[in-house]
Scaffold this active site. Structure first.
Site, PDB file in Angstrom:
ATOM      1  N   THR A 103      70.366   0.721  50.663  1.00 16.72           N
ATOM      2  CA  THR A 103      71.631   1.327  50.255  1.00 16.72           C
ATOM      3  C   THR A 103      71.954   0.864  48.832  1.00 16.72           C
ATOM      4  OG1 THR A 103      72.380   1.311  52.536  1.00 16.72           O
ATOM      5  CG2 THR A 103      74.079   1.557  50.847  1.00 16.72           C
ATOM      6  N   LYS A 233      64.015  12.707  59.788  1.00 18.88           N
ATOM      7  CA  LYS A 233      63.971  11.246  59.880  1.00 18.88           C
ATOM      8  C   LYS A 233      65.392  10.663  59.872  1.00 18.88           C
ATOM      9  CE  LYS A 233      62.859   6.978  59.694  1.00 18.88           C
ATOM     10  NZ  LYS A 233      62.353   6.215  60.813  1.00 18.88           N
ATOM     11  N   ALA A 236      67.000  11.513  63.226  1.00 19.89           N
ATOM     12  CA  ALA A 236      66.464  10.735  64.358  1.00 19.89           C
ATOM     13  C   ALA A 236      67.125   9.349  64.389  1.00 19.89           C
ATOM     14  CB  ALA A 236      64.946  10.600  64.231  1.00 19.89           C
ATOM     15  N   CYS A 289      67.179  -0.162  58.746  1.00 18.16           N
ATOM     16  CA  CYS A 289      67.179   1.312  58.704  1.00 18.16           C
ATOM     17  C   CYS A 289      68.439   1.993  59.229  1.00 18.16           C
ATOM     18  CB  CYS A 289      65.982   1.838  59.472  1.00 18.16           C
ATOM     19  SG  CYS A 289      64.438   1.437  58.647  1.00 18.16           S
TER      20      CYS A 289
HETATM   21  N1  LIG Z   1      61.154  -1.288  58.526  1.00 11.76           N
HETATM   22  C1  LIG Z   1      61.135  -0.299  59.412  1.00 11.76           C
HETATM   23  O1  LIG Z   1      61.181  -0.510  60.614  1.00 11.76           O
HETATM   24  C2  LIG Z   1      61.011   1.129  58.953  1.00 11.76           C
HETATM   25  C3  LIG Z   1      60.697   2.121  59.886  1.00 11.76           C
HETATM   26  C4  LIG Z   1      60.577   3.425  59.455  1.00 11.76           C
HETATM   27  C5  LIG Z   1      60.794   3.738  58.122  1.00 11.76           C
HETATM   28  N2  LIG Z   1      61.126   2.771  57.233  1.00 11.76           N
HETATM   29  C6  LIG Z   1      61.308   3.140  55.832  1.00 11.76           C
HETATM   30  O2  LIG Z   1      60.107   2.818  55.131  1.00 11.76           O
HETATM   31  C7  LIG Z   1      60.398   2.378  53.801  1.00 11.76           C
HETATM   32  C8  LIG Z   1      59.817   0.997  53.575  1.00 11.76           C
HETATM   33  O3  LIG Z   1      60.431   0.105  54.461  1.00 11.76           O
HETATM   34  P1  LIG Z   1      59.905  -1.398  54.646  1.00 11.76           P
HETATM   35  O4  LIG Z   1      60.686  -1.982  55.777  1.00 11.76           O
HETATM   36  O5  LIG Z   1      58.412  -1.380  54.718  1.00 11.76           O
HETATM   37  O6  LIG Z   1      60.350  -2.027  53.240  1.00 11.76           O
HETATM   38  P2  LIG Z   1      59.955  -3.442  52.654  1.00 11.76           P
HETATM   39  O7  LIG Z   1      61.094  -3.876  51.818  1.00 11.76           O
HETATM   40  O8  LIG Z   1      59.461  -4.340  53.748  1.00 11.76           O
HETATM   41  O9  LIG Z   1      58.681  -3.135  51.726  1.00 11.76           O
HETATM   42  C9  LIG Z   1      58.745  -2.376  50.565  1.00 11.76           C
HETATM   43  C10 LIG Z   1      57.763  -2.960  49.565  1.00 11.76           C
HETATM   44  O10 LIG Z   1      57.698  -2.079  48.439  1.00 11.76           O
HETATM   45  C11 LIG Z   1      57.433  -2.884  47.294  1.00 11.76           C
HETATM   46  N3  LIG Z   1      57.748  -2.122  46.085  1.00 11.76           N
HETATM   47  C12 LIG Z   1      58.949  -1.632  45.681  1.00 11.76           C
HETATM   48  N4  LIG Z   1      58.809  -0.950  44.528  1.00 11.76           N
HETATM   49  C13 LIG Z   1      57.493  -1.014  44.187  1.00 11.76           C
HETATM   50  C14 LIG Z   1      56.731  -0.495  43.102  1.00 11.76           C
HETATM   51  N5  LIG Z   1      57.312   0.243  42.164  1.00 11.76           N
HETATM   52  N6  LIG Z   1      55.412  -0.756  43.044  1.00 11.76           N
HETATM   53  C15 LIG Z   1      54.832  -1.505  44.002  1.00 11.76           C
HETATM   54  N7  LIG Z   1      55.492  -2.008  45.081  1.00 11.76           N
HETATM   55  C16 LIG Z   1      56.816  -1.761  45.165  1.00 11.76           C
HETATM   56  C17 LIG Z   1      58.329  -4.092  47.502  1.00 11.76           C
HETATM   57  O11 LIG Z   1      57.880  -5.184  46.725  1.00 11.76           O
HETATM   58  C18 LIG Z   1      58.163  -4.325  49.009  1.00 11.76           C
HETATM   59  O12 LIG Z   1      57.152  -5.275  49.308  1.00 11.76           O
HETATM   60  C19 LIG Z   1      61.920   2.453  53.669  1.00 11.76           C
HETATM   61  O13 LIG Z   1      62.278   3.670  53.102  1.00 11.76           O
HETATM   62  C20 LIG Z   1      62.389   2.390  55.110  1.00 11.76           C
HETATM   63  O14 LIG Z   1      63.634   3.028  55.284  1.00 11.76           O
HETATM   64  C21 LIG Z   1      61.209   1.467  57.614  1.00 11.76           C
END
Ligand SMILES: NC(=O)c1ccc[n+]([C@@H]2O[C@H](COP(=O)([O-])OP(=O)(O)OC[C@H]3O[C@@H](n4cnc5c(N)ncnc54)[C@H](O)[C@@H]3O)[C@@H](O)[C@H]2O)c1
Length: 485
Positions: A103, A233, A236, A289
């Site tokens: 956010t 998404k 959901a 999320c």
């Molecule tokens: N965590 C969950 O359970 C879940 C489930 C479904 C969907 N999502 C969605 O998936 C996406 C990722 O979530 P997450 O939990 O894996 O996030 P996270 O914060 O664990 O990981 C994101 C990673 O992206 C890296 N990053 C950011 N900008 C970058 C760049 N320009 N170049 C290289 N690396 C970069 C960060 O360093 C970080 O390690 C989000 O949009 C989230 O809403 C998450």
């Protein structure tokens, strides 16, 4: 081999997938693809070197049941972790964007809209480093029409380039749940792929379908328009969060009337039109999320001037915040209206069991409320490090308060010693196995027990001698007098 379009009507082969973002989604998803498709080389890149070093070590950066086994089987064979983003972009046929979309906390839409700066920066990196055709896949959760913005950046690079650059942008949101991610990825309820109606768009969709078809039954792979996929998404997650807020709103009625929310949930959930999943009352949902995605949906509705729809979904967040506050207030009032200076044992800091993730955990909010009342917190969680707990609490309160009021324990019995209350905030299975009679004997009396996850039966805990408060059932004194409306 997985075949993809090369833009000339014939087909090429997807040999290399790159995933930008090595987090809770990028890491497990790519590990599963590498495991199920040995013919594909998968490279996961991240700008965070510490995280990549951890992925390359014996101690992975995230705790997820079954993940380590899969990573160790593939790492160094067809699964690689690297910080070299440009090279990974150049060598890929297909690129997942799997970066965080938190956010936004500044400027227009602060506190509501998702911050898309990380997604945009990846799109710009792809535009800068790509030297040939790429399929770019939104795996991050993004608002409707984000694919259009990504495509604009890529098409600009295409126009200015002398190379053979072509781009297709697909939406492929991830539905895994932390704690069961590997199971969800191995056997998903559905895989959703959105793409453009054009011939090139459909060829790109087919290529990604083929990647998943290595292990996912074809009838579970849904293909839609890009915008439907992006919106699905958000919707959901909004539906899941809504069910939690619905049963939590009912828990308040139960506490006030003497009904029991577990009995109500069971009776309601037996109706197969409703179903029994996600009907566990609790201290509120957390995680990275639900809140952010519901807020993103609310912001989208407001932007579209759909104010009534925005209000409707905002209610889900209002109830969640209220539930956390209500629970913390109940602790204070049950402990004779003051917790100042009292030791309170907090069991569980992760936002749910089987994960070390603390993002938006209800434990943070309940702890904050109790710290505002000057309670001394003794925190124990089997998977969360002390450093992480302190960081989360400092962000919500202050370093001074955390140093003064919070102690982190590695032994739950030590955490409970001399405490006035035990407060359950995460549904860890191991919490059910403790010797609570032993804890009770070492606590300050009268000792209270607050179950924010409905892990325990009132009669079992009261039989030990505790005063018991559980979400969604009337406190003993209320049931004794027979509360009448
Ligand atoms: N965590 C969950 O359970 C879940 C489930 C479904 C969907 N999502 C969605 O998936 C996406 C990722 O979530 P997450 O939990 O894996 O996030 P996270 O914060 O664990 O990981 C994101 C990673 O992206 C890296 N990053 C950011 N900008 C970058 C760049 N320009 N170049 C290289 N690396 C970069 C960060 O360093 C970080 O390690 C989000 O949009 C989230 O809403 C998450």
């Amino acid at each position: 081999m997985t075949e993809i379009a090369n833009g000339n009507g014939d087909q090429t082969v997807v040999r290399r997938i790159t995933c930008v973002g090595a987090g809770y989604v990028g890491g497990p998803t790519c590990a599963m693809i590498a495991y199920k498709s040995p013919q594909i080389t998968v490279t996961v890149v991240d700008m965070n070197k510490e995280r990549i070093d951890a992925w390359n070590s014996d101690s992975l950066p995230i705790f997820e049941p079954g993940l380590e086994d899969v990573v160790m089987k593939c790492r160094g064979t067809n699964l690689f972790f690297s910080t070299d983003v440009p090279e990974a972009i150049r060598s890929a046929d297909l690129i997942f964007i799997s970066v965080n979309t938190p956010t936004k906390m500044y400027g227009k839409g602060a506190g509501m809209a998702p911050d898309l700066k990380y997604v945009e920066s990846v799109a710009r990196s792809i535009a800068e480093h790509a030297q040939g055709p790429k399929i770019v896949v939104e795996k991050s959760t993004v608002p409707v029409k984000a694919a259009e913005s990504i495509l604009s950046i890529l098409e600009d690079a295409q126009r200015r380039s002398n190379n053979n650059l072509t781009f297709q942008v697909l939406s492929n949101p991830e539905f895994l749940a932390e704690g069961t991610a590997m199971r969800d990825l191995a056997s998903p309820d559905r895989v959703l792929i959105g793409g453009e109606d054009s011939e090139e768009g459909q060829r790109a969709v087919a290529a990604l379908v083929n990647v998943y078809a290595s292990w996912v039954p074809r009838d579970r792979i849904l293909t839609t328009k890009t915008w439907s996929s992006e919106l699905s998404k958000l919707v959901a997650n909004a539906f899941l969060a809504q069910r939690i807020s619905s049963i939590n709103s009912v828990s308040a009625i139960c506490e006030a009337t003497g009904a029991d929310v577990r009995e109500v949930a069971k009776a309601v959930g037996c109706d197969e039109r409703i179903g029994s999943n996600f009907l566990n009352a609790s201290v509120g949902f957390g995680g990275s999320c639900f809140q952010k995605d519901v807020l993103s949906l609310v912001y989208l509705c407001e932007s579209l001037h759909l104010d009534k729809v925005a209000d409707y979904w905002n209610g889900v967040i209002t109830i969640n915040n209220w539930q956390r506050r209500r629970f913390a207030d109940a602790i204070v009032s049950e402990l004779f209206n003051t917790v100042a200076g009292k030791k309170i044992a907090i069991f569980g800091f992760a936002f749910k069991k089987s994960t070390g993730d603390t993002r938006e955990s209800s434990a943070i909010h309940v702890s904050k409320h109790l710290m505002e009342e000057e309670a001394r917190l003794a925190v124990y969680d089997p998977a969360v490090t002390e450093k992480q707990m302190r960081q989360e609490l400092v962000m919500e309160t202050s370093e001074k308060s955390v140093n003064k009021l919070v102690t982190v324990f590695s032994d739950p019995y030590e955490a409970a010693k001399d405490a006035h209350a035990i407060v359950i905030l995460t549904e860890w299975e191991e919490f059910k196995t403790y010797d609570y009679a032993r804890m009770y004997n070492a606590m300050s009396h009268p000792a209270a027990f607050f179950d924010g996850r409905l892990l325990f039966k009132r009669k079992d805990i009261e039989a030990i001698g505790f005063h018991f408060f559980g979400i969604g059932s009337a406190p003993s004194h209320l049931s004794e007098v027979g509360y009448i409306l």
